[in-house]
Design a protein around this motif. Structure first.
Motif, short mmCIF file in Angstrom:
data_model
loop_
_atom_site.label_atom_id
_atom_site.label_comp_id
_atom_site.label_asym_id
_atom_site.label_seq_id
_atom_site.Cartn_x
_atom_site.Cartn_y
_atom_site.Cartn_z
N LYS A 33 46.56 43.85 34.16
CA LYS A 33 46.46 43.07 35.40
C LYS A 33 46.90 41.63 35.12
N TYR A 35 47.21 37.64 37.06
CA TYR A 35 47.08 36.67 38.14
C TYR A 35 48.31 35.77 38.04
N SER A 65 34.38 41.25 33.34
CA SER A 65 34.06 41.42 34.76
C SER A 65 35.27 41.92 35.54
N THR A 66 36.45 41.45 35.17
CA THR A 66 37.66 41.92 35.85
C THR A 66 37.83 43.42 35.63
N LYS A 69 35.41 45.48 37.71
CA LYS A 69 35.71 45.43 39.14
C LYS A 69 36.95 46.24 39.51
N THR A 70 37.80 46.53 38.53
CA THR A 70 38.93 47.40 38.84
C THR A 70 38.48 48.85 39.05
N LEU A 74 37.64 46.66 43.54
CA LEU A 74 37.38 45.29 43.97
C LEU A 74 38.43 44.33 43.40
N GLU A 75 39.04 44.71 42.30
CA GLU A 75 40.17 43.98 41.73
C GLU A 75 41.34 44.96 41.61
N ALA A 76 42.47 44.57 42.15
CA ALA A 76 43.66 45.41 42.02
C ALA A 76 44.24 45.24 40.62
N PHE A 77 44.99 46.23 40.18
CA PHE A 77 45.67 46.15 38.89
C PHE A 77 47.11 46.60 39.07
N GLN A 78 47.98 46.09 38.20
CA GLN A 78 49.42 46.31 38.40
C GLN A 78 49.95 47.51 37.61
N ASP A 185 27.53 44.13 36.65
CA ASP A 185 28.31 42.99 36.21
C ASP A 185 27.37 41.83 35.89
#
Length: 266
Positions: A33, A35, A65-66, A69-70, A74-78, A185
């Motif tokens: 992921k 940012y 935490s990231t 959350k994936t 809740l967190e997108a990943f690429q 978390d």
């Protein structure tokens, strides 16, 4: 050696028939992921088997935490893939609200609705998301409040409870949705020291009851006592994924041992 045996071996867990045959609830496959240009997760891979408690630890900013959350989107990943009970989290066709209903999430802060009573907080998602009748939702909520030792507080409001009590309510609220896995978390990081154990005790009981759990925490006493495995992260990467005995027994990486020395010196 098959894939499951290889994963267990490289993680410091001896390959056993139980390791090979257990069914994964969460599979994280080479997840990365960013940012913008800043990479926060780097090819992270692991699995959490049904009934396992896995603690994720590491220094601040390591991506713990990231990563958690994936797991419920809740967190997108690429890059990479995450499966929860065989359902792909990153697939655009996946119904994420339905998936999240089966993945309990407990945050640092309790996220309770201050204008609703405790039992109403527990009823809301049951009726709105699961379609339960109010009486059934109330009965389920009260039973779980009893489980976390808070049945007597059902008609109070969140502001009338201590931080530790509110976090136990948050755990009960997640359990009301009959989750297949619970994600935590840093659930004790916002609590006063005397309130931490009451939350950890509830989490320990869940682990003993066979709930599948992924826990981001610095509470290494909890990890050593309750966890099946420990994942150590640094700079967005999983540096170590090993059994508790391996991690705390002086056989972990030099970087992990330095982390533990700082934790236990405070």
């Amino acid at each position: 050696m098959n894939d499951a045996q290889a994963m267990a071996s490289t993680a410091g867990v001896p390959p056993t028939s139980a390791t090979v045959l257990s069914r994964p609830t969460i599979e994280i496959r080479a997840v990365s992921k960013w940012y913008g240009k800043h990479q926060v997760l780097s090819a992270c891979s692991t699995r959490i088997n049904e009934g396992e408690t896995v603690v994720v630890c590491g220094p601040s900013g390591s991506g713990k935490s990231t990563l958690i959350k994936t797991v419920n989107g809740l967190e997108a990943f690429q890059n990479g893939e995450i499966l929860v009970n065989g359902v792909s989290v990153g697939n655009s066709r996946t119904d994420l609200p339905s998936l999240r209903a089966r993945v309990g999430m407990v945050f640092q802060h309790f996220e309770l609705f201050p204008h609703l009573s405790i039992v109403r907080n527990l009823m809301l998602a049951q009726t709105a998301v699961l379609g339960r009748q109010r009486d059934d939702a109330a009965a389920r909520g009260l039973a779980l409040l009893d489980r976390v030792g808070l049945r007597a507080h059902a008609d109070k409001y969140p502001g009338m409870l201590s931080g530790g009590q509110q976090q136990r309510v948050a755990i009960a609220r997640s359990l009301c949705m009959d989750p297949v896995v619970m994600l935590f978390d840093e659930p004790t990081s916002a609590l006063d020291p005397e309130m931490i154990n009451e939350v950890l005790d509830v989490m320990g009981e869940l682990a003993n009851d066979g709930m599948t759990m992924m826990v981001v925490t610095h509470e290494m006493g909890f990890a050593r006592r309750v966890a099946d495995r420990v994942i150590f992260m640094e700079a967005g990467a999983i540096v170590e994924d090993s059994s508790v005995d391996h991690f705390f027994g002086g056989r972990s990486s030099e970087r992990a041992q330095l982390f533990l020395s700082k934790i236990f010196s405070h």
